[in-house]
Design a protein around this motif. Structure first.
Motif, PDB file in Angstrom:
ATOM      1  N   THR A 184       0.843  -1.197   0.000  1.00  0.00           N
ATOM      2  CA  THR A 184       0.000   0.000   0.000  1.00  0.00           C
ATOM      3  C   THR A 184       0.877   1.245   0.000  1.00  0.00           C
ATOM      4  N   GLY A 185       2.020   1.166   0.671  1.00  0.00           N
ATOM      5  CA  GLY A 185       2.975   2.275   0.623  1.00  0.00           C
ATOM      6  C   GLY A 185       3.559   2.436  -0.767  1.00  0.00           C
ATOM      7  N   VAL A 186       3.849   1.292  -1.406  1.00  0.00           N
ATOM      8  CA  VAL A 186       4.408   1.334  -2.766  1.00  0.00           C
ATOM      9  C   VAL A 186       3.405   1.990  -3.717  1.00  0.00           C
ATOM     10  N   LEU A 187       2.129   1.718  -3.485  1.00  0.00           N
ATOM     11  CA  LEU A 187       1.069   2.311  -4.294  1.00  0.00           C
ATOM     12  C   LEU A 187       1.255   3.828  -4.402  1.00  0.00           C
ATOM     13  N   PHE A 188       1.643   4.453  -3.287  1.00  0.00           N
ATOM     14  CA  PHE A 188       1.900   5.894  -3.302  1.00  0.00           C
ATOM     15  C   PHE A 188       3.319   6.176  -3.814  1.00  0.00           C
ATOM     16  N   ALA A 189       4.264   5.348  -3.368  1.00  0.00           N
ATOM     17  CA  ALA A 189       5.670   5.650  -3.638  1.00  0.00           C
ATOM     18  C   ALA A 189       6.005   5.631  -5.123  1.00  0.00           C
ATOM     19  N   VAL A 190       5.294   4.844  -5.918  1.00  0.00           N
ATOM     20  CA  VAL A 190       5.625   4.771  -7.344  1.00  0.00           C
ATOM     21  C   VAL A 190       5.110   5.972  -8.137  1.00  0.00           C
ATOM     22  N   VAL A 191       4.298   6.819  -7.508  1.00  0.00           N
ATOM     23  CA  VAL A 191       3.732   7.952  -8.245  1.00  0.00           C
ATOM     24  C   VAL A 191       4.765   9.067  -8.340  1.00  0.00           C
ATOM     25  N   LYS A 192       5.476   9.100  -9.447  1.00  0.00           N
ATOM     26  CA  LYS A 192       6.552  10.075  -9.611  1.00  0.00           C
ATOM     27  C   LYS A 192       6.017  11.502  -9.714  1.00  0.00           C
ATOM     28  N   ALA A 193       4.762  11.617 -10.151  1.00  0.00           N
ATOM     29  CA  ALA A 193       4.180  12.953 -10.298  1.00  0.00           C
ATOM     30  C   ALA A 193       4.027  13.653  -8.948  1.00  0.00           C
ATOM     31  N   GLN A 194       4.029  12.900  -7.847  1.00  0.00           N
ATOM     32  CA  GLN A 194       3.901  13.487  -6.510  1.00  0.00           C
ATOM     33  C   GLN A 194       5.207  13.252  -5.762  1.00  0.00           C
ATOM     34  N   PRO A 195       6.160  14.188  -5.844  1.00  0.00           N
ATOM     35  CA  PRO A 195       7.487  13.940  -5.256  1.00  0.00           C
ATOM     36  C   PRO A 195       7.445  13.619  -3.759  1.00  0.00           C
ATOM     37  N   TYR A 196       6.424  14.114  -3.065  1.00  0.00           N
ATOM     38  CA  TYR A 196       6.338  13.841  -1.628  1.00  0.00           C
ATOM     39  C   TYR A 196       6.128  12.351  -1.353  1.00  0.00           C
ATOM     40  N   TRP A 197       5.449  11.667  -2.253  1.00  0.00           N
ATOM     41  CA  TRP A 197       5.225  10.224  -2.079  1.00  0.00           C
ATOM     42  C   TRP A 197       6.376   9.407  -2.658  1.00  0.00           C
ATOM     43  N   ASN A 198       7.052   9.994  -3.655  1.00  0.00           N
ATOM     44  CA  ASN A 198       7.942   9.229  -4.518  1.00  0.00           C
ATOM     45  C   ASN A 198       9.321   8.983  -3.884  1.00  0.00           C
ATOM     46  N   THR A 199       9.346   8.286  -2.739  1.00  0.00           N
ATOM     47  CA  THR A 199      10.629   7.924  -2.132  1.00  0.00           C
ATOM     48  C   THR A 199      10.599   6.451  -1.751  1.00  0.00           C
ATOM     49  N   ALA A 200      11.775   5.840  -1.740  1.00  0.00           N
ATOM     50  CA  ALA A 200      11.852   4.414  -1.403  1.00  0.00           C
ATOM     51  C   ALA A 200      11.596   4.174   0.071  1.00  0.00           C
ATOM     52  N   LEU A 201      11.764   5.227   0.870  1.00  0.00           N
ATOM     53  CA  LEU A 201      11.533   5.087   2.310  1.00  0.00           C
ATOM     54  C   LEU A 201      10.045   5.043   2.647  1.00  0.00           C
ATOM     55  N   PHE A 202       9.251   5.555   1.723  1.00  0.00           N
ATOM     56  CA  PHE A 202       7.813   5.685   1.978  1.00  0.00           C
ATOM     57  C   PHE A 202       7.141   4.363   2.380  1.00  0.00           C
ATOM     58  N   PRO A 203       7.363   3.267   1.614  1.00  0.00           N
ATOM     59  CA  PRO A 203       6.741   1.997   2.013  1.00  0.00           C
ATOM     60  C   PRO A 203       7.247   1.489   3.359  1.00  0.00           C
ATOM     61  N   VAL A 204       8.510   1.779   3.671  1.00  0.00           N
ATOM     62  CA  VAL A 204       9.065   1.345   4.959  1.00  0.00           C
ATOM     63  C   VAL A 204       8.329   2.054   6.090  1.00  0.00           C
ATOM     64  N   ILE A 205       8.144   3.362   5.916  1.00  0.00           N
ATOM     65  CA  ILE A 205       7.421   4.134   6.936  1.00  0.00           C
ATOM     66  C   ILE A 205       5.992   3.610   7.077  1.00  0.00           C
ATOM     67  N   PHE A 206       5.406   3.211   5.952  1.00  0.00           N
ATOM     68  CA  PHE A 206       4.053   2.642   6.000  1.00  0.00           C
ATOM     69  C   PHE A 206       4.015   1.423   6.912  1.00  0.00           C
ATOM     70  N   VAL A 207       4.986   0.541   6.742  1.00  0.00           N
ATOM     71  CA  VAL A 207       4.991  -0.690   7.537  1.00  0.00           C
ATOM     72  C   VAL A 207       5.207  -0.363   9.010  1.00  0.00           C
ATOM     73  N   ILE A 208       6.162   0.539   9.295  1.00  0.00           N
ATOM     74  CA  ILE A 208       6.440   0.875  10.695  1.00  0.00           C
ATOM     75  C   ILE A 208       5.221   1.540  11.331  1.00  0.00           C
ATOM     76  N   SER A 209       4.596   2.475  10.605  1.00  0.00           N
ATOM     77  CA  SER A 209       3.437   3.148  11.205  1.00  0.00           C
ATOM     78  C   SER A 209       2.263   2.186  11.338  1.00  0.00           C
ATOM     79  N   ALA A 210       2.232   1.139  10.480  1.00  0.00           N
ATOM     80  CA  ALA A 210       1.214   0.092  10.641  1.00  0.00           C
ATOM     81  C   ALA A 210       1.439  -0.616  11.969  1.00  0.00           C
ATOM     82  N   LEU A 211       2.688  -0.940  12.264  1.00  0.00           N
ATOM     83  CA  LEU A 211       2.992  -1.602  13.532  1.00  0.00           C
ATOM     84  C   LEU A 211       2.611  -0.708  14.704  1.00  0.00           C
ATOM     85  N   VAL A 212       2.872   0.596  14.567  1.00  0.00           N
ATOM     86  CA  VAL A 212       2.523   1.535  15.636  1.00  0.00           C
ATOM     87  C   VAL A 212       1.024   1.489  15.895  1.00  0.00           C
TER      88      VAL A 212
END
Lengths: 384, 238
Positions: A184-212
């Motif tokens: 689900t994080g990758v879903l956002f991260a692959v959108v290059k048109a939105q630079p705020y989403w477009n980072t490789a760290l984004f899916p990692v943060i998704f998983v960590i915040s899911a655990l939180v």
């Protein structure tokens, strides 16, 4: 979504839940759900024009709630996997509860994303037609597999089949981390048109915040259910859960800091404009008060203060604060990035949920709480 | 609800085979390209208006816009008008993210949307780096314009009847398609035909003698947001 339940009805000596209170609990939830159903009918008849969305602002509340509940589900499931796969016996008491939370959260997530479709009646296209390059296409398949896996896990948890649970947990961990929530994080991260989403760290943060959020919700539910039943929650278990929650929370905040730092140094116009919207713009209140204040500062103070850490009530509020804070995180992921126009001269988006969006959201959440309440009443969720 | 033929089932199961099957016959098609000369654009918005009239797009759905940027301080100011249709990218991010392959690349270079397949998830709108996609929320001009709902534009050559009808592309994403229905009749896109400054050129990039092929080699030629790697099919002249 702090909740209560009626499984305690069987302990009729307890003054906590009288039949009157139980009935009014159901009545309130059903009324909220009924309002949601009415709003849904209006939404179904009039389409997405009942929302405050626009072409400049294509995603809003329902997408935020969707990723919120996917995260909650993945987090709660990963917590149960810690218990079954890594033999964390001391957490076992919350195992079945966490599985139940994971199932219900995932179902709610799918309800939310269904609400968001322009053509709800074509939902089956998402399964039928397959685009191998579309992350969303993969996600829908992962969600389906994941729900089946969760149901199997609940079944074997109720039968106390530890071997099968271990196996399902082992299969489920990569699916939950890389497929369901990382995906689900990758879903956002692959959108290059939105630079705020477009980072490789984004899916990692998704998983960590899911655990939180998953750990926080399970903690809150464990404490409140015991309190309602008139039992004192096991303080060592609560402290253990809260420690996991705070550990995940600190990692989460640290990773978000790196992400923002790298974003700022990139000096990319659209990224800077998005960050400005989050920190000082129309979503500043959400960031500073909900995401940082309620979601990070309050739980950390409650946890690191030696006096409040001994109190299950304080830990309950810390967990609830985290659950609310992560909702702020989810809104700040979806909305601010989209308010910034992709080309100079295009209209800037502004968004505040319409009352249809609110009432349907509350209705869906009420439905989840009703399912949960009935499930703990009808299924042998509690160990004792 | 559309009817599913056996061929559709086959397509759904084996997307690659479908492409292979379609490929052979369509390779000889033109590769439609648009060239927009910014030095000739006067920012009159005629393209936007004629596009709305041609495609009968509802409120909130705009296939073409003219972006206006002011540069410098008085008295040394300059206004740059950038008309923005859909770029018809050769590597379209919208088609990449569409979960149901409702958006796809036609062999003639146009990025199309299958209105009968789109589920309205709007993932493509977030993925388009040019903001070229709109969502049809179902709004209407009927109050301001008598007979607006009586008929819809035959986009992609498909008759879609009344705006109130079942075949209306409400609840789906919409965008510019180089007036594909006009191309089918041998006409230019509406914006090209009506452009007051004659700033727009349209033609086949496969034909080395065409005006667009020549202009594409101009040192003034550039693409919007080249760094996105989308390989747009709309070429601008500085």
């Amino acid at each position: 979504m702090s909740t209560s339940n009626q499984s305690v009805l069987k302990t009729n000596r307890k003054p906590g839940v009288t039949p009157v209170k139980a009935t009014s609990w159901y009545i309130v939830l059903f009324l909220l759900m009924l309002i949601g159903v009415i709003a849904f009918v209006i939404r179904a008849l009039n389409g997405l024009s009942t929302t405050n969305l626009s072409s400049a602002m294509p995603w809003g509340t329902w997408v935020a709630f969707y990723i919120y509940f996917v995260g909650m589900s993945a987090g709660a499931f990963l917590l149960t996997s810690l218990i079954h796969v890594f033999d964390m016996e001391h957490l076992e008491e919350v195992g079945k509860d966490a599985t139940l939370v994971a199932i219900i959260s995932m179902v709610l997530a799918l309800f939310f994303i269904l609400m968001d479709l322009g053509h709800m009646e074509r939902f089956w296209h998402a399964i039928w037609y397959w685009n191998s390059t579309s992350i969303l296409s993969w996600e829908i398949r992962f969600y389906t597999i994941y729900i089946v896996l969760l149901l199997a896990e609940l079944y074997y948890a109720l039968k106390h089949d530890k071997k099968k649970l271990k196996l399902l947990g082992a299969i489920g961990i990569p699916i939950a981390i890389f497929g369901v929530h990382g995906g689900t994080g990758v879903l956002f991260a692959v959108v290059k048109a939105q630079p705020y989403w477009n980072t490789a760290l984004f899916p990692v943060i998704f998983v960590i915040s899911a655990l939180v959020s998953g750990t926080a919700l399970v903690t809150a539910i464990y404490i409140i259910r015991n309190k309602i039943a008139g039992k004192e929650p096991d303080i060592s278990l609560v402290k253990s859960l809260a420690s996991w929650m705070v550990l995940f929370l600190v990692i989460d905040v640290g990773l978000q800091f790196f992400e923002i730092l790298v974003g700022v140094y990139g000096l990319e116009e659209q990224e800077l404009a998005t960050l400005a919207t989050i920190f000082t713009g129309s979503f500043a209140l959400n960031f500073w008060v909900v995401q940082m204040g309620i979601g990070v500062i309050i739980p950390l103070i409650l946890y690191f203060n030696p006096r409040t850490r001994q109190s299950t009530t304080a830990m309950f509020w810390a967990a609830v604060a985290v659950v609310i804070g992560i909702l702020g995180v989810r809104f700040n992921i979806v909305v601010p990035a989209l308010t910034v126009p992709v080309l100079p001269g295009l209209p800037a988006g502004y968004y505040y949920p319409s009352w249809i969006e609110w009432t349907i959201s509350i209705g869906i959440i009420s439905l989840g709480i009703i399912i949960y309440t009935l499930a703990v009443k009808l299924l042998p969720i509690d160990n004792k | 609800m559309e009817k599913i033929t056996r061929r559709e089932i086959f397509k759904g199961l084996f997307p690659r085979v479908e492409v292979a099957l379609a490929g052979g016959e369509e390779t000889r098609q033109p590769r439609w390209t648009m060239v927009i000369d910014l030095a000739k654009c006067i920012g009159c918005d005629t393209c936007t208006v004629s596009c709305k009239a041609e495609n009968r797009t509802p409120p909130g759905v705009t296939y073409n816009v003219v972006l206006t940027e002011e540069k410098g301080n008085l008295p040394n100011v300059m206004v740059i008008n950038t008309p923005r249709p859909c770029m018809q990218c050769d590597r379209p991010p919208c088609a990449q993210v569409c979960p149901v392959r409702a958006t796809y690349k036609m062999a003639n270079g146009i990025t199309a949307i299958d209105y009968d397949r789109c589920i309205g998830c709007r993932y493509c709108i977030t993925a388009c780096p040019y903001g070229a996609r709109s969502f049809d929320f179902g709004d209407s001009y009927e109050a301001e314009m008598l007979g607006y709902e009586a008929i819809q534009a035959p986009e992609y050559g498909v008759q879609r009847g009344k705006r109130q009808g079942q075949k209306a592309p409400k609840g789906t994403t919409r965008k510019c398609h180089f007036c594909f229905h006009r191309l089918q009749r041998g006409e230019e896109p509406a914006c090209v035909e009506t452009c007051l400054g004659d700033a727009r050129y349209f033609g086949d990039l496969n034909d080395p003698g065409s005006v667009v092929s020549k202009l594409a080699k101009s040192p003034r030629a550039f693409h919007l947001k080249e760094e996105m790697g989308t390989h747009p099919r709309v070429i601008y002249l500085k």
